[in-house]
Design a protein around this motif. Structure first.
Motif, mmCIF file in Angstrom:
data_model
loop_
_atom_site.group_PDB
_atom_site.id
_atom_site.type_symbol
_atom_site.label_atom_id
_atom_site.label_comp_id
_atom_site.label_asym_id
_atom_site.label_seq_id
_atom_site.Cartn_x
_atom_site.Cartn_y
_atom_site.Cartn_z
ATOM 1 N N ASN A 34 -10.703 -24.257 -50.606
ATOM 2 C CA ASN A 34 -10.562 -22.853 -50.997
ATOM 3 C C ASN A 34 -9.161 -22.337 -50.698
ATOM 4 N N ARG A 35 -8.563 -22.844 -49.636
ATOM 5 C CA ARG A 35 -7.186 -22.436 -49.340
ATOM 6 C C ARG A 35 -6.242 -22.918 -50.441
ATOM 7 N N VAL A 36 -6.428 -24.155 -50.886
ATOM 8 C CA VAL A 36 -5.595 -24.678 -51.968
ATOM 9 C C VAL A 36 -5.745 -23.810 -53.218
ATOM 10 N N ALA A 37 -6.986 -23.420 -53.514
ATOM 11 C CA ALA A 37 -7.226 -22.556 -54.682
ATOM 12 C C ALA A 37 -6.450 -21.250 -54.549
ATOM 13 N N LYS A 38 -6.415 -20.697 -53.361
ATOM 14 C CA LYS A 38 -5.684 -19.450 -53.124
ATOM 15 C C LYS A 38 -4.182 -19.665 -53.284
ATOM 16 N N GLU A 39 -3.686 -20.794 -52.801
ATOM 17 C CA GLU A 39 -2.254 -21.086 -52.935
ATOM 18 C C GLU A 39 -1.863 -21.197 -54.405
ATOM 19 N N LEU A 40 -2.718 -21.836 -55.193
ATOM 20 C CA LEU A 40 -2.447 -21.986 -56.626
ATOM 21 C C LEU A 40 -2.534 -20.640 -57.340
ATOM 22 N N TYR A 41 -3.504 -19.837 -56.943
ATOM 23 C CA TYR A 41 -3.716 -18.537 -57.593
ATOM 24 C C TYR A 41 -2.623 -17.535 -57.249
ATOM 25 N N GLY B 31 -14.564 -26.511 -53.039
ATOM 26 C CA GLY B 31 -14.229 -25.093 -53.124
ATOM 27 C C GLY B 31 -15.077 -24.364 -54.140
ATOM 28 N N SER B 32 -14.903 -23.057 -54.217
ATOM 29 C CA SER B 32 -15.641 -22.266 -55.200
ATOM 30 C C SER B 32 -14.906 -20.960 -55.474
ATOM 31 N N ALA B 33 -15.130 -20.428 -56.640
ATOM 32 C CA ALA B 33 -14.508 -19.150 -57.002
ATOM 33 C C ALA B 33 -15.018 -18.036 -56.101
ATOM 34 N N GLU B 34 -16.305 -18.069 -55.833
ATOM 35 C CA GLU B 34 -16.926 -16.992 -55.053
ATOM 36 C C GLU B 34 -16.344 -16.902 -53.646
ATOM 37 N N VAL B 35 -16.229 -18.035 -52.999
ATOM 38 C CA VAL B 35 -15.744 -18.031 -51.610
ATOM 39 C C VAL B 35 -14.228 -17.861 -51.532
ATOM 40 N N PRO C 152 -10.658 -15.671 -59.389
ATOM 41 C CA PRO C 152 -11.516 -15.477 -60.575
ATOM 42 C C PRO C 152 -12.048 -16.804 -61.098
ATOM 43 N N LYS C 153 -13.300 -16.758 -61.636
ATOM 44 C CA LYS C 153 -13.922 -17.997 -62.134
ATOM 45 C C LYS C 153 -13.164 -18.625 -63.274
#
Length: 251
Positions: A217-224, A242-246, A250-251
């Motif tokens: 989820n941290r990686v997702a945040k870094e990319l976003y 990871g997941s969009a919700e957590v 955005p999905k």
């Protein structure tokens, strides 16, 4: 722009007239068969939507690190959960060093009085400390391997696109510059190649020696927050835990 091809019997310097030039502004009708031999102009892929480093750092501080408070507290790091004496964190994940605790100063910001009592940090103090931490860990990562690895790839740090550099800086801050510089290599090639999916795959890291939902989820945040993705679905197959919700992406 497309290249102009001149036949071998065309005099050097003489331009071949175009007999079927189209009016300026004429649109190609989708589905209409085009004359054979014509080249279709393909626009370059637009660069990721970049934000300033300061904005990226603050977003990572707020949404990836979280605010650990105005004064130092025992760390919540999983690798220290069984220790009786834990390290201290303050602000956006800054780990207080022994030298800082003794001096009562972090990156020029006074946080401790001579009598040992803490001075609460302001929002500005926390942002300053985070920015300096990011710069310090990035510098260490580059010295410990990234600059040499990028040289092998035929590029320099400054050649990389800003969003990729921002995500890599967050990686160095999260793992520590030495670990990032020595252990992360494939992620640099993905950054050079502007390959977001491969970048996401190799940006993954361990927490307490294993992959976790928290780290994906941290990686997702870094990319976003760097602008590399707009939706979690773009890299969901690379971040299976990871997941969009957590993550809040955005999905």
């Amino acid at each position: 722009m497309g290249s102009m091809y001149v036949s071998s019997d065309t005099p050097v310097g003489k331009l071949t007239p175009v007999t079927d030039a189209q009016p300026v502004g004429k649109l190609t009708v989708v589905g209409q068969e085009q004359p054979k031999g014509k080249l279709t102009v393909v626009e370059d892929k637009p660069a990721p939507s970049a934000v300033t480093d300061d904005v990226f750092y603050l977003n990572i501080g707020k949404y990836a690190e979280s605010d650990h408070g105005d004064t130092p507290i025992d760390t919540h790091d999983a690798r220290e959960k069984d220790l009786s004496v834990k390290s201290k964190d303050v602000g956006y994940g800054h780990k207080v060093k022994a030298s800082e605790d003794k001096a009562g100063v972090i990156h020029g910001v006074k946080f401790k009085n001579e009598d040992g009592t803490y001075i609460p940090l302001t929002k500005e103090n926390k942002a300053t400390i985070l920015k300096e931490d990011m710069a310090a860990e990035l510098s260490l990562a580059r010295k410990k391997g990234w600059d040499a690895k990028l040289k092998v790839l035929g590029v320099k740090w400054d050649d990389l696109e800003t969003p990729y550099k921002q995500a890599l800086t967050s990686l160095a801050y999260n793992t520590g510059g030495s670990v990032a510089g020595e252990q992360f290599t494939a992620v640099l090639k993905a950054a050079k190649d502007l390959d977001v999916k491969e970048f996401a795959k190799h940006l993954r890291r361990n927490d307490n020696k294993k992959k976790t939902a928290g780290m994906d989820n941290r990686v997702a945040k870094e990319l976003y927050y760097s602008g590399l993705i707009k939706n979690f679905s773009e890299v969901s197959d690379m971040l299976p835990l990871g997941s969009a919700e957590v993550s809040g992406v955005p999905k």
